[in-house]
Design an enzyme around this catalytic site. Sequence first.
Site, PDB file in Angstrom:
ATOM      1  N   SER A   1       4.767  10.154   7.480  1.00 33.17           N
ATOM      2  CA  SER A   1       3.437   9.874   8.010  1.00 33.17           C
ATOM      3  C   SER A   1       2.339  10.340   7.285  1.00 33.17           C
ATOM      4  CB  SER A   1       3.674  10.484   9.394  1.00 33.17           C
ATOM      5  OG  SER A   1       2.410  10.548  10.064  1.00 33.17           O
TER       6      SER A   1
ATOM      7  N   LYS B   1      10.550  10.762  13.193  1.00 32.07           N
ATOM      8  CA  LYS B   1       9.297   9.948  12.980  1.00 32.07           C
ATOM      9  C   LYS B   1       9.018   9.145  14.097  1.00 32.07           C
ATOM     10  CE  LYS B   1       5.857   8.039  11.010  1.00 32.07           C
ATOM     11  NZ  LYS B   1       5.730   6.712  10.689  1.00 32.07           N
TER      12      LYS B   1
ATOM     13  N   HIS C   1       7.369  11.320  16.713  1.00 34.17           N
ATOM     14  CA  HIS C   1       6.114  11.627  16.388  1.00 34.17           C
ATOM     15  C   HIS C   1       5.023  10.622  16.671  1.00 34.17           C
ATOM     16  CE1 HIS C   1       2.729  11.027  13.182  1.00 34.17           C
ATOM     17  NE2 HIS C   1       2.873  12.170  13.024  1.00 34.17           N
ATOM     18  N   ASN C   2       5.251   9.411  16.431  1.00 30.07           N
ATOM     19  CA  ASN C   2       4.437   8.377  16.623  1.00 30.07           C
ATOM     20  C   ASN C   2       4.191   8.070  18.071  1.00 30.07           C
ATOM     21  OD1 ASN C   2       4.764   8.044  13.949  1.00 30.07           O
ATOM     22  ND2 ASN C   2       4.854   5.753  14.052  1.00 30.07           N
TER      23      ASN C   2
ATOM     24  N   VAL D   1       9.796  -1.389   1.928  1.00 28.50           N
ATOM     25  CA  VAL D   1       9.229  -2.840   2.247  1.00 28.50           C
ATOM     26  C   VAL D   1       9.079  -2.984   3.909  1.00 28.50           C
ATOM     27  CG1 VAL D   1      10.310  -3.803   0.250  1.00 28.50           C
ATOM     28  CG2 VAL D   1      11.596  -3.569   2.525  1.00 28.50           C
TER      29      VAL D   1
ATOM     30  N   ALA E   1       9.646  -3.118   7.443  1.00 26.44           N
ATOM     31  CA  ALA E   1      10.676  -2.665   8.212  1.00 26.44           C
ATOM     32  C   ALA E   1      11.447  -3.745   9.048  1.00 26.44           C
ATOM     33  CB  ALA E   1      10.522  -1.575   9.317  1.00 26.44           C
TER      34      ALA E   1
ATOM     35  N   ASN F   1       8.888  -4.645  -7.564  1.00 24.74           N
ATOM     36  CA  ASN F   1       8.561  -5.409  -6.384  1.00 24.74           C
ATOM     37  C   ASN F   1       9.040  -6.977  -6.394  1.00 24.74           C
ATOM     38  OD1 ASN F   1       6.570  -5.156  -3.927  1.00 24.74           O
ATOM     39  ND2 ASN F   1       5.807  -7.271  -4.902  1.00 24.74           N
TER      40      ASN F   1
ATOM     41  N   VAL G   1       0.687  -1.111   0.026  1.00 23.78           N
ATOM     42  CA  VAL G   1       0.047  -0.019   0.067  1.00 23.78           C
ATOM     43  C   VAL G   1       0.904   1.314  -0.001  1.00 23.78           C
ATOM     44  CG1 VAL G   1      -2.112  -0.863   0.960  1.00 23.78           C
ATOM     45  CG2 VAL G   1      -0.392  -0.365   2.559  1.00 23.78           C
ATOM     46  N   MET G   2       1.845   1.286   0.666  1.00 16.60           N
ATOM     47  CA  MET G   2       2.557   2.489   0.913  1.00 16.60           C
ATOM     48  C   MET G   2       3.432   2.934  -0.295  1.00 16.60           C
ATOM     49  SD  MET G   2       1.872   4.152   3.729  1.00 16.60           S
ATOM     50  CE  MET G   2       2.967   5.326   4.202  1.00 16.60           C
ATOM     51  N   GLY G   3       4.231   1.874  -0.843  1.00 18.57           N
ATOM     52  CA  GLY G   3       5.004   2.059  -1.672  1.00 18.57           C
ATOM     53  C   GLY G   3       4.276   2.180  -3.148  1.00 18.57           C
TER      54      GLY G   3
ATOM     55  N   HIS H   1      25.659   6.262  48.301  1.00 17.76           N
ATOM     56  CA  HIS H   1      25.512   7.012  47.098  1.00 17.76           C
ATOM     57  C   HIS H   1      25.822   8.491  47.100  1.00 17.76           C
ATOM     58  CE1 HIS H   1      24.438   3.426  44.787  1.00 17.76           C
ATOM     59  NE2 HIS H   1      23.299   3.084  45.691  1.00 17.76           N
TER      60      HIS H   1
ATOM     61  N   GLU I   1       1.647  10.629  18.965  1.00 14.64           N
ATOM     62  CA  GLU I   1       0.362  10.068  18.618  1.00 14.64           C
ATOM     63  C   GLU I   1      -0.151   9.138  19.210  1.00 14.64           C
ATOM     64  OE1 GLU I   1       0.955   8.734  14.138  1.00 14.64           O
ATOM     65  OE2 GLU I   1      -0.268   6.663  15.035  1.00 14.64           O
TER      66      GLU I   1
HETATM   67  P1  NBP Z   1       4.454  -4.015   4.210  1.00 19.25           P
HETATM   68  O1  NBP Z   1       5.160  -3.549   5.592  1.00 19.25           O
HETATM   69  O2  NBP Z   1       3.139  -4.746   4.706  1.00 19.25           O
HETATM   70  O3  NBP Z   1       5.590  -4.787   3.371  1.00 19.25           O
HETATM   71  C1  NBP Z   1       5.133  -5.423   2.217  1.00 19.25           C
HETATM   72  C2  NBP Z   1       6.194  -5.191   1.345  1.00 19.25           C
HETATM   73  O4  NBP Z   1       7.472  -5.603   1.676  1.00 19.25           O
HETATM   74  C3  NBP Z   1       5.873  -5.918  -0.018  1.00 19.25           C
HETATM   75  O5  NBP Z   1       6.253  -5.159  -1.234  1.00 19.25           O
HETATM   76  C4  NBP Z   1       6.802  -7.201   0.066  1.00 19.25           C
HETATM   77  O6  NBP Z   1       7.126  -7.936  -1.085  1.00 19.25           O
HETATM   78  C5  NBP Z   1       8.227  -6.501   0.839  1.00 19.25           C
HETATM   79  N1  NBP Z   1       9.101  -7.257   1.313  1.00 19.25           N
HETATM   80  C6  NBP Z   1       9.033  -8.349   2.188  1.00 19.25           C
HETATM   81 BR1  NBP Z   1       7.599  -8.423   3.446  1.00 19.25          BR
HETATM   82  N2  NBP Z   1      10.101  -9.113   2.481  1.00 19.25           N
HETATM   83  C7  NBP Z   1      10.884  -8.665   1.333  1.00 19.25           C
HETATM   84  C8  NBP Z   1      12.021  -9.210   1.045  1.00 19.25           C
HETATM   85  N3  NBP Z   1      12.941  -9.960   1.788  1.00 19.25           N
HETATM   86  N4  NBP Z   1      12.792  -8.595  -0.081  1.00 19.25           N
HETATM   87  C9  NBP Z   1      12.025  -7.718  -0.877  1.00 19.25           C
HETATM   88  N5  NBP Z   1      10.621  -7.140  -0.460  1.00 19.25           N
HETATM   89  C10 NBP Z   1      10.160  -7.685   0.656  1.00 19.25           C
HETATM   90  O7  NBP Z   1       3.994  -2.626   3.393  1.00 19.25           O
HETATM   91  P2  NBP Z   1       3.520  -1.329   3.621  1.00 19.25           P
HETATM   92  O8  NBP Z   1       2.218  -1.370   4.700  1.00 19.25           O
HETATM   93  O9  NBP Z   1       3.051  -0.743   2.414  1.00 19.25           O
HETATM   94  O10 NBP Z   1       4.525  -0.517   4.492  1.00 19.25           O
HETATM   95  C11 NBP Z   1       5.854  -0.518   3.722  1.00 19.25           C
HETATM   96  C12 NBP Z   1       6.794   0.565   4.941  1.00 19.25           C
HETATM   97  O11 NBP Z   1       6.104   1.840   5.305  1.00 19.25           O
HETATM   98  C13 NBP Z   1       6.707  -0.198   6.000  1.00 19.25           C
HETATM   99  O12 NBP Z   1       7.942  -0.016   6.590  1.00 19.25           O
HETATM  100  C14 NBP Z   1       5.643   0.318   7.188  1.00 19.25           C
HETATM  101  O13 NBP Z   1       6.347   0.402   8.421  1.00 19.25           O
HETATM  102  C15 NBP Z   1       5.941   1.788   6.593  1.00 19.25           C
HETATM  103  N6  NBP Z   1       4.952   2.749   6.967  1.00 19.25           N
HETATM  104  C16 NBP Z   1       3.666   2.248   6.709  1.00 19.25           C
HETATM  105  C17 NBP Z   1       2.445   2.923   7.116  1.00 19.25           C
HETATM  106  C18 NBP Z   1       1.108   2.428   6.857  1.00 19.25           C
HETATM  107  O14 NBP Z   1       0.246   3.170   7.165  1.00 19.25           O
HETATM  108  N7  NBP Z   1       0.791   1.322   6.397  1.00 19.25           N
HETATM  109  C19 NBP Z   1       2.731   4.261   7.129  1.00 19.25           C
HETATM  110  C20 NBP Z   1       3.965   4.867   7.401  1.00 19.25           C
HETATM  111  C21 NBP Z   1       5.170   3.971   7.147  1.00 19.25           C
HETATM  112  P3  NBP Z   1       6.285  -8.889  -1.615  1.00 19.25           P
HETATM  113  O15 NBP Z   1       4.766  -8.357  -2.269  1.00 19.25           O
HETATM  114  O16 NBP Z   1       6.913  -9.754  -2.678  1.00 19.25           O
HETATM  115  O17 NBP Z   1       5.502  -9.884  -0.793  1.00 19.25           O
END
Ligand code: NBP
Length: 478
Positions: free
Chosen positions: A128, A183, A186-187, A74, A76, A32, A12-14, A453, A190
């Site tokens: 964020s 960040k 920030h959280n 991806v 974290a 991806n 979703v994020m990417g 102490h 939050e």
């Molecule tokens: P996710 O945190 O659910 O990660 C999914 C992505 O990671 C997919 O593209 C997946 O590829 C890839 N991936 C994984 Br899991 N293991 C991998 C590996 N070994 N090699 C390559 N790719 C790998 O996605 P998200 O919710 O979009 O969040 C992305 C980042 O943004 C996270 O760090 C998250 O903490 C941060 N974030 C999220 C939000 C939010 O609201 N969701 C907000 C702010 C920041 P695949 O498709 O091949 O499985």
Amino acid sequence: ATAQIGVTGLAVMGRNLARNFARNGYTVAVHNRTTAKTDALVEEFGDEGTFVAARTPEEFVAALERPRRLVIMVKAGDPTDAVIREFAPLLEEGDVVIDGGNAHFEDTRRREKELRERGIHFVGVGISGGEEGALEGPSIMPGGSKESYESLGPMLEKIAAKAKDGTPCTTHIGPDAAGHFVKMVHNGIEYADMQLIAEAYDLLRRVAGYSPAKIAETFRGWNTGRLDSYLIEITAEVLAHTDAATGKPFVDIVQDRAEQKGTGRWTVQIALDLGVPVSGIAEAVFARSLSGHADLREAARELPGPSATPLAEAEAAAFADRVEQALYASKIVSYTQGFHQIRAGSEAYDWDIDLGAVASIWRAGCIIRAAFLDRIRAAYDSRPGLVSLLSDDEFAQEIGAAQDDWRAVVAEAARQGVPTPGFAAALSYYDGLRADRLPAALTQGQRDYFGAHTYRRTDREGTFHTLWGGDRSETVAE
Ligand code: NBP
């Protein structure tokens, strides 16, 4: 090579971040691990801009203009390291690797150092705003080298949220992990904001006897004043929502267990290491944790509560006004604590973070966005060396004006047996800082008694120890 930026990791994020870049006129290489996601993105949103779909890391890197800018989005932790290991050998000196995930800042420091040794800029970026923010304009907190910001900054400024005065909600926070650190805090803030709002709701419901719909209305009113914020706005929406299946208020059909992913916990862990009292954030993390202990709660269900008389209906509206005061005062305290932690981190790691700029980029795009942040920005801009937000004249005056109501709310909550860890911790912090003398003198005396102490005296320089086990005479330590 045609793409100005690349995004790998299209969950979703990417995906939304890639679309945001494309909508702003950039050619975006997308990649991806599972290629179906790349295809789906281009198929669904290809008409929003120019995407270059890459099937392999090699194709992805080859698609990028030099110096390359590639965003890793991806999960974290280990996945980020795996992706770096995969891409780094394909990169060249001067390229910029951007980690937009919620990385722990210690990981970012390590990665930045490793890649710097190979001439590659590693930029940890806090983002964020959730899914919608990534697409429509998030608040962006980039760390990394100044040089990398020169190449990356204008692009981030373009896709970031804009504050009401048009300023982009991004700025170079500071070197290496400064962005991810900010960040994280920030959280943490939050978490505190959400907890305080939840306590306000609980008090309005259980002490003032308001229905969820009436509380939604009350919050909508508050949202037109000094509490104007995204979190108050969505709280009103959640409270006004009715469950379709049962016709009950939505809030009554959700299990009362709040989960967490870790950034609030990190904030508190790091605050402990830095010695910064972020009691409001800590109570918010603990409140979620307490809510999840079903066994403890079950075992305690029969414990006696107070025999207080409930509030008379005629007093409810006045009480609700007092809750608004308590919420506002407690909010000032959580931001005071959060900004203290950023200042402490900045000093510990030599980041030279501009606190006014941080408040400025939190004004829009992010989850804690609020009218209030404009005032914090103004406070730090007018006095960059401000030790504490509480020492800003305006905030000091406001909290002073709110304190009687704030105290009355915490007292009434205690009387009625409604937990308010956030409100109460904030008030204790305020009174702790205000105190002429703290009982810390006694604590230090105890420490000297059982552990030698030592202590300092109020009337003389030096370090002393009393011979507690002997004739109780005082010796000069050192
Ligand atoms: P996710 O945190 O659910 O990660 C999914 C992505 O990671 C997919 O593209 C997946 O590829 C890839 N991936 C994984 Br899991 N293991 C991998 C590996 N070994 N090699 C390559 N790719 C790998 O996605 P998200 O919710 O979009 O969040 C992305 C980042 O943004 C996270 O760090 C998250 O903490 C941060 N974030 C999220 C939000 C939010 O609201 N969701 C907000 C702010 C920041 P695949 O498709 O091949 O499985």
